[in-house]
Scaffold this motif. Sequence first.
Motif, PDB file in Angstrom:
ATOM      1  N   LEU A   1       0.831  -1.200   0.000  1.00 28.61           N
ATOM      2  CA  LEU A   1       0.000   0.000   0.000  1.00 28.61           C
ATOM      3  C   LEU A   1       0.868   1.253   0.000  1.00 28.61           C
ATOM      4  O   LEU A   1       1.740   1.404   0.872  1.00 28.61           O
ATOM      5  N   PRO A   2       0.673   2.156  -0.940  1.00 26.11           N
ATOM      6  CA  PRO A   2       1.360   3.448  -0.846  1.00 26.11           C
ATOM      7  C   PRO A   2       0.917   4.161   0.429  1.00 26.11           C
ATOM      8  O   PRO A   2      -0.270   4.164   0.779  1.00 26.11           O
ATOM      9  N   VAL A   3       1.867   4.753   1.130  1.00 21.60           N
ATOM     10  CA  VAL A   3       1.523   5.398   2.396  1.00 21.60           C
ATOM     11  C   VAL A   3       0.495   6.502   2.188  1.00 21.60           C
ATOM     12  O   VAL A   3      -0.390   6.707   3.018  1.00 21.60           O
ATOM     13  N   ALA A   4       0.565   7.204   1.068  1.00 22.41           N
ATOM     14  CA  ALA A   4      -0.408   8.267   0.801  1.00 22.41           C
ATOM     15  C   ALA A   4      -1.828   7.737   0.701  1.00 22.41           C
ATOM     16  O   ALA A   4      -2.789   8.489   0.891  1.00 22.41           O
ATOM     17  N   ALA A   5      -1.983   6.447   0.397  1.00 21.57           N
ATOM     18  CA  ALA A   5      -3.314   5.858   0.264  1.00 21.57           C
ATOM     19  C   ALA A   5      -3.827   5.281   1.576  1.00 21.57           C
ATOM     20  O   ALA A   5      -4.986   4.857   1.645  1.00 21.57           O
ATOM     21  N   LEU A   6      -3.012   5.272   2.624  1.00 18.20           N
ATOM     22  CA  LEU A   6      -3.421   4.638   3.880  1.00 18.20           C
ATOM     23  C   LEU A   6      -4.655   5.259   4.517  1.00 18.20           C
ATOM     24  O   LEU A   6      -5.501   4.528   5.053  1.00 18.20           O
ATOM     25  N   PRO A   7      -4.817   6.605   4.517  1.00 21.35           N
ATOM     26  CA  PRO A   7      -6.012   7.162   5.158  1.00 21.35           C
ATOM     27  C   PRO A   7      -7.318   6.616   4.600  1.00 21.35           C
ATOM     28  O   PRO A   7      -8.335   6.603   5.301  1.00 21.35           O
ATOM     29  N   GLY A   8      -7.333   6.147   3.369  1.00 19.72           N
ATOM     30  CA  GLY A   8      -8.554   5.600   2.792  1.00 19.72           C
ATOM     31  C   GLY A   8      -8.806   4.145   3.132  1.00 19.72           C
ATOM     32  O   GLY A   8      -9.837   3.587   2.746  1.00 19.72           O
ATOM     33  N   THR A   9      -7.865   3.526   3.855  1.00 15.91           N
ATOM     34  CA  THR A   9      -8.022   2.103   4.182  1.00 15.91           C
ATOM     35  C   THR A   9      -8.681   1.856   5.519  1.00 15.91           C
ATOM     36  O   THR A   9      -9.105   0.738   5.804  1.00 15.91           O
ATOM     37  N   GLY A  10      -8.735   2.856   6.379  1.00 22.11           N
ATOM     38  CA  GLY A  10      -9.255   2.674   7.725  1.00 22.11           C
ATOM     39  C   GLY A  10      -8.217   2.214   8.719  1.00 22.11           C
ATOM     40  O   GLY A  10      -8.447   2.270   9.934  1.00 22.11           O
ATOM     41  N   LEU A  11      -7.057   1.768   8.256  1.00 23.68           N
ATOM     42  CA  LEU A  11      -6.034   1.255   9.174  1.00 23.68           C
ATOM     43  C   LEU A  11      -5.528   2.313  10.157  1.00 23.68           C
ATOM     44  O   LEU A  11      -5.379   2.016  11.353  1.00 23.68           O
ATOM     45  N   PRO A  12      -5.237   3.556   9.702  1.00 21.67           N
ATOM     46  CA  PRO A  12      -4.714   4.543  10.659  1.00 21.67           C
ATOM     47  C   PRO A  12      -5.696   4.919  11.762  1.00 21.67           C
ATOM     48  O   PRO A  12      -5.309   5.579  12.727  1.00 21.67           O
ATOM     49  N   GLY A  13      -6.956   4.531  11.629  1.00 19.20           N
ATOM     50  CA  GLY A  13      -7.920   4.816  12.679  1.00 19.20           C
ATOM     51  C   GLY A  13      -7.642   4.082  13.969  1.00 19.20           C
ATOM     52  O   GLY A  13      -8.167   4.438  15.026  1.00 19.20           O
ATOM     53  N   SER A  14      -6.819   3.068  13.918  1.00 18.32           N
ATOM     54  CA  SER A  14      -6.433   2.317  15.114  1.00 18.32           C
ATOM     55  C   SER A  14      -5.146   2.892  15.685  1.00 18.32           C
ATOM     56  O   SER A  14      -4.106   2.840  15.018  1.00 18.32           O
ATOM     57  N   PRO A  15      -5.157   3.423  16.912  1.00 25.25           N
ATOM     58  CA  PRO A  15      -3.915   3.942  17.498  1.00 25.25           C
ATOM     59  C   PRO A  15      -2.814   2.890  17.575  1.00 25.25           C
ATOM     60  O   PRO A  15      -1.633   3.206  17.380  1.00 25.25           O
ATOM     61  N   ALA A  16      -3.208   1.629  17.837  1.00 29.75           N
ATOM     62  CA  ALA A  16      -2.199   0.571  17.911  1.00 29.75           C
ATOM     63  C   ALA A  16      -1.557   0.337  16.549  1.00 29.75           C
ATOM     64  O   ALA A  16      -0.336   0.133  16.446  1.00 29.75           O
ATOM     65  N   TRP A  17      -2.370   0.365  15.486  1.00 30.06           N
ATOM     66  CA  TRP A  17      -1.810   0.181  14.141  1.00 30.06           C
ATOM     67  C   TRP A  17      -0.890   1.336  13.789  1.00 30.06           C
ATOM     68  O   TRP A  17       0.208   1.124  13.267  1.00 30.06           O
ATOM     69  N   LEU A  18      -1.320   2.558  14.079  1.00 34.16           N
ATOM     70  CA  LEU A  18      -0.522   3.726  13.746  1.00 34.16           C
ATOM     71  C   LEU A  18       0.816   3.694  14.484  1.00 34.16           C
ATOM     72  O   LEU A  18       1.860   4.030  13.921  1.00 34.16           O
ATOM     73  N   ALA A  19       0.801   3.276  15.748  1.00 34.89           N
ATOM     74  CA  ALA A  19       2.044   3.173  16.510  1.00 34.89           C
ATOM     75  C   ALA A  19       2.960   2.109  15.922  1.00 34.89           C
ATOM     76  O   ALA A  19       4.178   2.302  15.828  1.00 34.89           O
ATOM     77  N   ALA A  20       2.379   0.983  15.500  1.00 38.73           N
ATOM     78  CA  ALA A  20       3.190  -0.079  14.906  1.00 38.73           C
ATOM     79  C   ALA A  20       3.803   0.374  13.591  1.00 38.73           C
ATOM     80  O   ALA A  20       4.967   0.078  13.296  1.00 38.73           O
ATOM     81  N   PHE A  21       3.039   1.088  12.801  1.00 37.53           N
ATOM     82  CA  PHE A  21       3.559   1.599  11.535  1.00 37.53           C
ATOM     83  C   PHE A  21       4.654   2.629  11.780  1.00 37.53           C
ATOM     84  O   PHE A  21       5.705   2.622  11.111  1.00 37.53           O
ATOM     85  N   ALA A  22       4.445   3.532  12.746  1.00 38.25           N
ATOM     86  CA  ALA A  22       5.465   4.528  13.061  1.00 38.25           C
ATOM     87  C   ALA A  22       6.744   3.857  13.548  1.00 38.25           C
ATOM     88  O   ALA A  22       7.854   4.268  13.181  1.00 38.25           O
ATOM     89  N   ARG A  23       6.604   2.828  14.352  1.00 38.03           N
ATOM     90  CA  ARG A  23       7.781   2.120  14.861  1.00 38.03           C
ATOM     91  C   ARG A  23       8.559   1.460  13.715  1.00 38.03           C
ATOM     92  O   ARG A  23       9.790   1.536  13.654  1.00 38.03           O
ATOM     93  N   LEU A  24       7.841   0.835  12.785  1.00 35.25           N
ATOM     94  CA  LEU A  24       8.484   0.207  11.631  1.00 35.25           C
ATOM     95  C   LEU A  24       9.187   1.250  10.771  1.00 35.25           C
ATOM     96  O   LEU A  24      10.363   1.087  10.393  1.00 35.25           O
ATOM     97  N   ALA A  25       8.492   2.330  10.444  1.00 33.06           N
ATOM     98  CA  ALA A  25       9.059   3.346   9.555  1.00 33.06           C
ATOM     99  C   ALA A  25      10.263   4.027  10.186  1.00 33.06           C
ATOM    100  O   ALA A  25      11.279   4.275   9.513  1.00 33.06           O
ATOM    101  N   LEU A  26      10.168   4.347  11.470  1.00 29.66           N
ATOM    102  CA  LEU A  26      11.282   5.020  12.129  1.00 29.66           C
ATOM    103  C   LEU A  26      12.458   4.086  12.355  1.00 29.66           C
ATOM    104  O   LEU A  26      13.619   4.504  12.294  1.00 29.66           O
ATOM    105  N   THR A  27      12.191   2.819  12.631  1.00 29.51           N
ATOM    106  CA  THR A  27      13.275   1.850  12.775  1.00 29.51           C
ATOM    107  C   THR A  27      14.110   1.808  11.505  1.00 29.51           C
ATOM    108  O   THR A  27      15.346   1.864  11.539  1.00 29.51           O
ATOM    109  N   VAL A  28      13.433   1.724  10.365  1.00 28.54           N
ATOM    110  CA  VAL A  28      14.133   1.661   9.081  1.00 28.54           C
ATOM    111  C   VAL A  28      14.797   3.002   8.766  1.00 28.54           C
ATOM    112  O   VAL A  28      15.985   3.060   8.408  1.00 28.54           O
ATOM    113  N   GLY A  29      14.041   4.093   8.876  1.00 24.54           N
ATOM    114  CA  GLY A  29      14.581   5.397   8.507  1.00 24.54           C
ATOM    115  C   GLY A  29      15.771   5.804   9.356  1.00 24.54           C
ATOM    116  O   GLY A  29      16.783   6.294   8.835  1.00 24.54           O
ATOM    117  N   LEU A  30      15.673   5.598  10.674  1.00 23.94           N
ATOM    118  CA  LEU A  30      16.768   5.978  11.557  1.00 23.94           C
ATOM    119  C   LEU A  30      17.972   5.061  11.395  1.00 23.94           C
ATOM    120  O   LEU A  30      19.120   5.500  11.530  1.00 23.94           O
TER     121      LEU A  30
END
Length: 504
Positions: A326-355
């Motif tokens: 899924l392109p990250v720009a398309a995520l708001p239309g999936t309903g996934l970011p509506g879950s705080p737990a999902w958003l935290a998991a995604f942020a952890r994954l993205a920051l782990t890789v980016g940092l």
Amino acid sequence: MYDSVTAEAGLAEELASVRPGLLPRYRAALPGARAAVLTRLWRALAYEPLPWISRRTGSGHGLVLRLADGRDLAGPPADPYATAGYVTSVRLGRERYDDPARLMTDLAVPHAAGFAAELAHSTASLALSRAGADPARSRPERDWEWEQRVTDGHPYHPNCRSRPGFSVADQLAYAPEHASVVELGTVPVAAERCLLSGEWPDELRYGGRLLLPVHPWQADHVLKRPYDPWRSAHPLMSLRTLALPGGPHVKTALSARLTSSVRDISRYSVEVAAALSEFATDLAGRTGGLLHITRTLGAVTAHSPDLAALLREPPAAYAGPGERVLPVAALPGTGLPGSPAWLAAFARLALTVGLRLLDLGVALEAHGQNLLVITSADGTPLRLVYRDLADIRISPARLTRHGVTPPPLTGRLVTDDETALRRKLFGSLVAGALAGTAGSAPALGAALAAALPALPDTPDLAVLREGPLPAKALTLMRLSPETPGDQWTALPNPLVLEPGTRDQ
């Protein structure tokens, strides 16, 4: 005087001649489009270092900007990470404005007239994009269908849908949100007159000539020359990159101004393409399988930014059975970011890789268009895919410190400047991809607070945790055309931010 009403009426007149059945939906989308563009503009006015704003005074009830000429501009509290069109009007003096283009005209600051015209075009085109969205595409099956769901463009740029030079017919024919199918062509060029990086497929060779894929808009409006039909393709979010069914993605030269920049493919980008792709693919192997880089298969230029092309692996090549990309720009239309737990998991994954990559010496431009997430069937974020290496930054000093041999590259991609490296990653990933996915300061702050304790404690993480967040000053850049390159602003740290309480 520029206002959105004039642009909206002009677009409606064109639409009536090419797709009259879309007119009612277009007109219904106009108020929301004005609010969406005005919200992006208000964010810029609230947080960018615009020289004609002398003071900002905020409270929980609103924000007042004192202009250098003594006028006051007042509006709602400004959330720098909000994506919804929550600003429906502001007041300049005693007059109410719900039209971003008319507001910019009446602000009458340097270069306001040109920017106002862009805002008017952005508003009308955004309404067209929303009107053309197909509700039936709620469950995409192919990679390009996810990209077609993104109607609003850049989440924070007031020119989110500005496409000057594109008629209504052009937008309907070539823009991804209209589910377009584009008939790509080829232009033959003698091989000795081309610069080639990587491999070029036999399909795109004829005798001693290389066949360069061209976008039909480019051929008609820039090259102004005939071309041979080649293959049908589906435009992706960047408009100039298209997916060939069952094949690679094709990045074409498309010399049109989209949001801020005129897009083309430079000789430098072609020259470094193969070496850069090999280096980035090797470096991704140091993330423990959390990141895939789409390899550049081949790049060619006829020594002109107007006639060049690049072939790249499709991100879907890295998805396993039952997984989605899924392109990250398309995520708001999936309903996934509506879950705080999902958003935290995604942020952890993205920051782990980016940092991790930043610490090694590579800063990705990981905004919502370049970054994709691979999810399991139940939506769990598993891995990331990154595409388009044209604007990453590479630090030879950091690489060497980690025992990694720097690639044989020079030019704009290479820098050891700590500020430039951090701006590149934090401005695109945190202030861009993660903020746009979260949609507000409270949601972004909560996701970062949950993710950061699990991340390795590096000097870069300390800066992210403690300092303001860098972001491109997109409106300042449009209002200061005499200043080349990127300009930046500092946004309040989302870990401690209380929206709307900022004084300057």
